[in-house]
Motif scaffolding. Structure first.
Motif, PDB file in Angstrom:
ATOM      1  N   LEU A  23      25.586 -76.108   4.347  1.00 42.91           N
ATOM      2  CA  LEU A  23      25.004 -76.407   3.037  1.00 42.91           C
ATOM      3  C   LEU A  23      26.059 -76.938   2.068  1.00 42.91           C
ATOM      4  O   LEU A  23      25.864 -77.985   1.419  1.00 42.91           O
ATOM      5  N   ILE A  24      27.189 -76.234   1.967  1.00 39.29           N
ATOM      6  CA  ILE A  24      28.229 -76.621   1.009  1.00 39.29           C
ATOM      7  C   ILE A  24      28.862 -77.954   1.396  1.00 39.29           C
ATOM      8  O   ILE A  24      29.056 -78.844   0.551  1.00 39.29           O
TER       9      ILE A  24
ATOM     10  N   ILE B 165      23.140 -73.356  -5.226  1.00 43.96           N
ATOM     11  CA  ILE B 165      23.284 -72.922  -3.837  1.00 43.96           C
ATOM     12  C   ILE B 165      24.003 -71.572  -3.773  1.00 43.96           C
ATOM     13  O   ILE B 165      23.580 -70.652  -3.065  1.00 43.96           O
ATOM     14  N   TRP B 166      25.092 -71.457  -4.540  1.00 39.95           N
ATOM     15  CA  TRP B 166      25.827 -70.196  -4.547  1.00 39.95           C
ATOM     16  C   TRP B 166      25.002 -69.070  -5.154  1.00 39.95           C
ATOM     17  O   TRP B 166      25.116 -67.907  -4.733  1.00 39.95           O
ATOM     18  N   ILE B 167      24.167 -69.386  -6.128  1.00 40.55           N
ATOM     19  CA  ILE B 167      23.287 -68.364  -6.706  1.00 40.55           C
ATOM     20  C   ILE B 167      22.305 -67.866  -5.647  1.00 40.55           C
ATOM     21  O   ILE B 167      22.084 -66.657  -5.494  1.00 40.55           O
TER      22      ILE B 167
ATOM     23  N   ILE C   7      22.698 -67.941  -2.424  1.00 39.77           N
ATOM     24  CA  ILE C   7      23.454 -67.172  -1.433  1.00 39.77           C
ATOM     25  C   ILE C   7      23.750 -65.773  -1.956  1.00 39.77           C
ATOM     26  O   ILE C   7      23.605 -64.770  -1.232  1.00 39.77           O
ATOM     27  N   ALA C   8      24.163 -65.686  -3.228  1.00 43.23           N
ATOM     28  CA  ALA C   8      24.485 -64.384  -3.818  1.00 43.23           C
ATOM     29  C   ALA C   8      23.255 -63.473  -3.871  1.00 43.23           C
ATOM     30  O   ALA C   8      23.345 -62.274  -3.588  1.00 43.23           O
ATOM     31  N   VAL C   9      22.110 -64.044  -4.222  1.00 41.77           N
ATOM     32  CA  VAL C   9      20.873 -63.246  -4.265  1.00 41.77           C
ATOM     33  C   VAL C   9      20.513 -62.750  -2.870  1.00 41.77           C
ATOM     34  O   VAL C   9      20.100 -61.598  -2.686  1.00 41.77           O
ATOM     35  N   ALA C  10      20.687 -63.613  -1.862  1.00 43.54           N
ATOM     36  CA  ALA C  10      20.380 -63.231  -0.481  1.00 43.54           C
ATOM     37  C   ALA C  10      21.296 -62.104  -0.011  1.00 43.54           C
ATOM     38  O   ALA C  10      20.842 -61.144   0.626  1.00 43.54           O
TER      39      ALA C  10
ATOM     40  N   ALA D 137      14.381 -75.118  -6.433  1.00 43.57           N
ATOM     41  CA  ALA D 137      14.223 -75.375  -5.003  1.00 43.57           C
ATOM     42  C   ALA D 137      15.547 -75.204  -4.263  1.00 43.57           C
ATOM     43  O   ALA D 137      15.575 -74.726  -3.121  1.00 43.57           O
ATOM     44  N   LEU D 138      16.659 -75.583  -4.912  1.00 44.95           N
ATOM     45  CA  LEU D 138      17.971 -75.405  -4.295  1.00 44.95           C
ATOM     46  C   LEU D 138      18.292 -73.926  -4.116  1.00 44.95           C
ATOM     47  O   LEU D 138      18.794 -73.507  -3.068  1.00 44.95           O
ATOM     48  N   VAL D 139      18.008 -73.138  -5.161  1.00 43.17           N
ATOM     49  CA  VAL D 139      18.234 -71.691  -5.072  1.00 43.17           C
ATOM     50  C   VAL D 139      17.399 -71.105  -3.940  1.00 43.17           C
ATOM     51  O   VAL D 139      17.877 -70.304  -3.132  1.00 43.17           O
ATOM     52  N   ALA D 140      16.144 -71.513  -3.876  1.00 38.51           N
ATOM     53  CA  ALA D 140      15.244 -70.992  -2.849  1.00 38.51           C
ATOM     54  C   ALA D 140      15.688 -71.397  -1.452  1.00 38.51           C
ATOM     55  O   ALA D 140      15.616 -70.603  -0.507  1.00 38.51           O
ATOM     56  N   THR D 141      16.164 -72.642  -1.302  1.00 44.26           N
ATOM     57  CA  THR D 141      16.615 -73.108   0.002  1.00 44.26           C
ATOM     58  C   THR D 141      17.787 -72.283   0.507  1.00 44.26           C
ATOM     59  O   THR D 141      17.810 -71.848   1.663  1.00 44.26           O
ATOM     60  N   ALA D 142      18.778 -72.067  -0.359  1.00 39.17           N
ATOM     61  CA  ALA D 142      19.941 -71.270   0.038  1.00 39.17           C
ATOM     62  C   ALA D 142      19.543 -69.818   0.304  1.00 39.17           C
ATOM     63  O   ALA D 142      20.017 -69.197   1.262  1.00 39.17           O
ATOM     64  N   PHE D 143      18.660 -69.296  -0.542  1.00 39.89           N
ATOM     65  CA  PHE D 143      18.225 -67.908  -0.379  1.00 39.89           C
ATOM     66  C   PHE D 143      17.510 -67.706   0.953  1.00 39.89           C
ATOM     67  O   PHE D 143      17.780 -66.747   1.685  1.00 39.89           O
TER      68      PHE D 143
END
Length: 282
Positions: free
Chosen positions: A22-23, A38-40, A42-45, A115-121
């Protein structure tokens, strides 16, 4: 401790590879503005996975002994099912993982920050929840009253993070296809022990019969508190006095699962080969 180190390494490296893909894709396409969402995600996940693990550990302490054993046994069976699906899924689809993640990122970039946050999560969260469940059940199965199993998991995850960073920087190249094949096979062996232990938990909870029906008892030959008894338990979840049901479950799971997993790929089908996420390729 080795078995738990392997779990942390294998599961952690899968998550690390997803993060690297991703990164690296965003950096390569000059979309650094999308790195923060993206990092947000990942952090939530990661936070959700840790919270789930804590809920399992501290929530189960409030239950009666029978309820703890029933919960532990049930979750052990679920964890083994998830891990078995994961190792076969990785073997079959890892070659296309990078392209799949790139496609999801392209779609998310057009939809916006959420959508980016959701994708990474979603990409990392599944790995995180699966890891928390399997780690909890494995540590519970191999625990000898010390912090060794948990330390093994943490060391495995730490190693995976370092390897992920080295992959991203292009400083390390290994044959990931062979790595995931051999670690997957070892994980199947570990899962067999967790599954047998889970059925033993259900027997202790009086949910299944046969608790006193021992298949064999070699406790005098291999004392559980000896160094080699501890080693066997830590690596294979070995029990010197298993029940007949445990031996049957262990055998019925391990033999066919390992045979199918190590069977050569069928002619005409793509052989699963994870792409190494080094700078030039991701």
């Amino acid at each position: 401790m080795f078995a738990n180190y392997l779990i942390g390494l294998r599961e952690g490296l899968e998550a690390s590879l997803v993060v690297c893909i991703l990164i690296a894709y965003l950096v390569k396409t000059d979309r650094r503005d999308a790195l923060k969402p993206i990092w947000i995600g990942i952090a939530v996940a990661v936070g959700l996975a840790l919270g789930f693990g804590c809920a399992l550990e501290f929530g189960s302490q409030e239950l009666t002994f029978e309820a703890q054993e029933a919960l532990g046994g049930s979750l052990s069976i679920i964890a083994v099912c998830l891990v078995t699906w994961m190792v076969f899924w990785m073997r079959r689809t890892a070659r296309h993982l990078k392209a799949d993640l790139h496609g999801k990122l392209d779609a998310a970039l057009q939809m916006g920050t959420g959508a980016l946050v959701a994708t990474a999560f979603l990409a990392v969260g599944r790995e995180g929840l699966e890891t928390s469940l399997f780690v909890w059940t494995s540590v519970r199965a191999s625990s000898d009253g010390t912090e060794g199993p948990l330390i093994g998991v943490l060391l495995g995850i730490a190693t995976a993070v370092v390897l992920g960073y080295l992959f991203y920087r292009g400083a390390l190249r290994i044959n990931l296809a062979k790595f995931f094949t051999w670690t997957g096979a070892m994980l199947v062996v570990v899962a067999a022990g967790v599954l047998a232990y889970g059925f033993h938990d259900l027997q202790e909870a009086d949910f299944l019969p046969g608790l006193t029906n021992k298949a064999f008892d070699i406790s005098e030959t291999i004392p559980p508190d000896s160094w080699y008894g501890t080693l066997l338990k830590g690596v294979f979840n070995f029990q010197p006095d298993p029940t007949v049901l445990q031996v049957i479950v262990w055998s019925l799971y391990l033999v066919p699962t390992l045979a199918f997993f190590l069977a050569p790929a069928r002619p005409g089908k793509d052989k699963a080969k994870p792409a190494a996420p080094v700078r030039e390729e991701v």
